[in-house]
Every structure is written in structure tokens, then in C-alpha cells.
Design an enzyme around this catalytic site. Structure first.
Site, mmCIF file in Angstrom:
data_model
loop_
_atom_site.group_PDB
_atom_site.id
_atom_site.type_symbol
_atom_site.label_atom_id
_atom_site.label_comp_id
_atom_site.label_asym_id
_atom_site.label_seq_id
_atom_site.Cartn_x
_atom_site.Cartn_y
_atom_site.Cartn_z
ATOM 1 N N SER A 85 13.199 -9.687 -10.844
ATOM 2 C CA SER A 85 13.929 -9.116 -9.707
ATOM 3 C C SER A 85 14.443 -7.736 -10.078
ATOM 4 O O SER A 85 14.691 -7.452 -11.257
ATOM 5 C CB SER A 85 15.115 -10.017 -9.348
ATOM 6 O OG SER A 85 15.988 -9.375 -8.446
ATOM 7 N N TYR A 142 22.929 -13.159 -13.663
ATOM 8 C CA TYR A 142 21.623 -13.140 -13.005
ATOM 9 C C TYR A 142 20.773 -11.992 -13.543
ATOM 10 O O TYR A 142 19.603 -12.183 -13.897
ATOM 11 C CB TYR A 142 21.814 -12.991 -11.498
ATOM 12 C CG TYR A 142 20.512 -12.923 -10.723
ATOM 13 C CD1 TYR A 142 19.681 -14.032 -10.626
ATOM 14 C CD2 TYR A 142 20.129 -11.747 -10.078
ATOM 15 C CE1 TYR A 142 18.496 -13.971 -9.909
ATOM 16 C CE2 TYR A 142 18.946 -11.681 -9.354
ATOM 17 C CZ TYR A 142 18.132 -12.801 -9.271
ATOM 18 O OH TYR A 142 16.948 -12.738 -8.567
#
Length: 309
Positions: free
Chosen positions: A158, A184
Site C-alpha cells: 500500500s 500499518y
């Protein structure tokens, strides 16, 4: 080393990317395939004639998706197996039970910006699920991948990786205040570093691995972030699930990627290396493709899994 460019882009769908590809006789494994990008990736791969295994936590949900894929594609060579990436024992059971070669491994499953949580090994939940679980899966399936002679691994990362490099001295937030986005980001950086080192380490086995940013898509992944109401991404940059799965399917199937590994893609094309956060959905941070960092992470991952066994 020239960047890889393709005829596809932001609006391309997984089905368009896979059109004309024949993977009859090949075997693919997609983690997190019971919904969202994983389900669409599995659908597109099944459409090429590949035998597809859906590795999921919720077997009933996986079986519903497999039934839908079979009806849509006419391919009934679909399998559903239980896999919990946050549980080393579940991964060991899965890899031990696998028989025969594996041609495509799509490390798709993940969690994002979840509340502070730790595995029983003391691992931060996002790092454990997004990286360590997939690392254990890929290394456990190494012989199956090597048996193919040209296997591909697809690591779904990501742009969130730009939120944080690997914080080597405190990966599991033992001393830092937990921040869901930094956790994350660190796990997504790990996904890219894994692709770099797997390609280098397994070159003699002709196994390649590439990482990607699928785009901004509303799926179950956003359940901890406010979903459609979060406003983090402009509406014009939101993709459909079919568009979001396109880059994964490209890396898994395209002849343009034959023998290519250790790279990072966005919108079906290799993206640029950046030294500052871009504020966009493009660019791969230099630290995420650093060979020394990739080797360090591999060793650290081996040590953590060994300590848990």
C-alpha cells in the site's frame, strides 16, 4: 534498469488484464479470498483456467465465494482451505498439508489501522498478519514454488508504507505509544522488502516476487477507519474492486513480468522511487526497496518465527 510499463492503467479491471491469458494446468493460491480484492483476484485467475485455492479464515464465506466464481467462470477447479495468518500453528498446518507445485502465490490478506492488539507471541497484530504470517506462508511453501521453475509471488502492499519504515528497535510497540497508521505503514513496508529479498534469495529457483499498491478501494479492510465516511481519499481516486484487483492479477499473469522481481507497482505500472512522502497514491519509498533492509528483515522474521515454534 528500465521501469516496467504496460498498456493498462488506473481504470483497467482484473478481467481486462487477464483477458487472453491461459493458465490451464497452473495452480494459484490467494489469501484473504473470501471478500474484496482477494475474491476478485481469485475470480480473475479462475477465469484464466487456473486451479485456485482460496485461503481464508472463514471457510463458509470462502465456499460461498468459490461457488459464485465457479458459476461465473465455468471453472470448478476451486478449493477453499482455512488459514489464519496471525496463528503460526495454522500456517504450519496449511503448508504441511500442501501437495504438489504452486505456480502463483498472492499474499493479499491484511488488516489496516486496527485497534492495538497483540498475538500470544507478543507480536503487534498488523505486523504479525500482514508480514510475518505471509512470510511464514511463503517460506513454508518454498519447495512447492521452486517446483514450478517460474513461480510468482504477489505481495499486496500500500501507499500506506510511506507512513513508516521498519522501526527496528521497536517493531512491536513495546516502548512506543501505539499508533494504528504507523503500525500499518511499517507492515506494508515489510511487504515490499519481502518481495525484494525473496527475489534475490530465491533467484536460483526462478521464483520472483513483486509488490503493489492496489489503489483506494472500499472493502472490509476499512472497517476500522470509517469506510466511505473517512474522507482520506478524494472520490475521483476511488477504484472499484474490479479495478483494484487489476495490478495483482497483472503481476500474477502478464508475460511482461516474466523473470521480473523485487519491484513495486501502482495502477498496473512500475512506480517511481521517492525520498519524501508524495501525498498521492504513487511512489515507493527508497527504504522499502533497500536491499540491506530487505536482508535484515528476512533474518529478523526467521528469528521471530523460530522463537515462536
Amino acid at each position: 534498469m528500465a521501469a516496467i510499463t504496460t498498456p493498462y492503467g488506473f481504470s483497467s479491471t482484473a478481467a481486462e488484464v487477464a483477458q487472453g491469458i491461459d493458465l490451464t494446468g497452473r495452480r494459484a493460491l490467494v489469501t484473504g479470498a473470501s471478500s474484496g480484492l482477494g475474491a476478485e483476484t481469485a475470480r480473475a485467475l479462475a477465469g484464466t483456467g487456473a486451479a485456485v485455492t482460496l485461503a481464508v479464515r472463514d471457510v463458509a464465506a470462502g465456499e460461498r465465494v468459490a461457488k459464485d466464481i465457479a458459476e461465473a467462470t465455468g471453472n470448478h477447479d476451486l478449493y477453499v482451505d482455512q488459514l489464519d495468518l496471525a496463528d503460526p500453528a495454522s500456517i504450519t498446518a496449511f503448508t504441511t498439508a500442501w501437495q504438489g507445485p504452486l505456480h502463483i502465490l498472492v499474499n493479499n490478506a491484511g488488516v489496516m489501522a486496527c485497534p492495538e492488539q497483540y498475538t500470544e507471541q507478543g507480536w503487534e497484530w498488523q505486523f504479525a498478519t500482514n508480514h510475518l504470517g505471509h512470510f511464514a506462508l511463503a517460506t513454508g511453501l518454498h519447495d512447492a514454488l521452486a517446483a514450478d521453475g517460474a513461480a510468482r509471488i504477489v505481495a499486496v502492499s500500500s501507499t500506506g508504507h510511506q507512513q513508516s519504515p521498519i522501526v527496528w528497535d521497536d517493531i512491536h510497540f513495546a516502548f512506543r505509544r501505539y499508533d494504528p497508521w504507523l503500525a500499518y505503514g511499517q507492515s506494508k513496508t515489510a511487504n515490499v522488502l519481502f518481495a525484494v529479498e525473496a527475489t534475490r534469495r530465491w533467484a536460483a529457483d526462478n521464483i520472483t516476487a513483486n509488490a503493489l499498491m492496489p489503489g483506494a478501494i472500499y472493502t472490509n479492510l476499512q472497517r476500522h477507519t470509517g469506510g466511505r465516511g473517512s474522507g482520506r481519499v478524494p472520490a475521483e481516486l476511488i477504484k472499484t474492486v474490479e479495478q483494484g484487483a487489476a495490478t495483482s492479477v497483472l503481476l500474477a499473469t502478464s508475460p511482461l513480468l516474466e523473470g521480473i522481481g523485487g519491484r513495486y507497482f501502482s495502477d498496473c505500472n512500475e512506480t517511481e522511487i521517492v525520498d519524501r512522502r508524495t501525498g498521492t497514491l504513487h511512489g515507493v519509498a527508497r527504504y522499502a526497496i533497500d536491499p540491506a533492509g530487505a536482508r535484515r528483515l528476512w533474518t529478523l522474521s526467521q528469528e521471530q518465527l523460530a522463537a515462536a515454534s
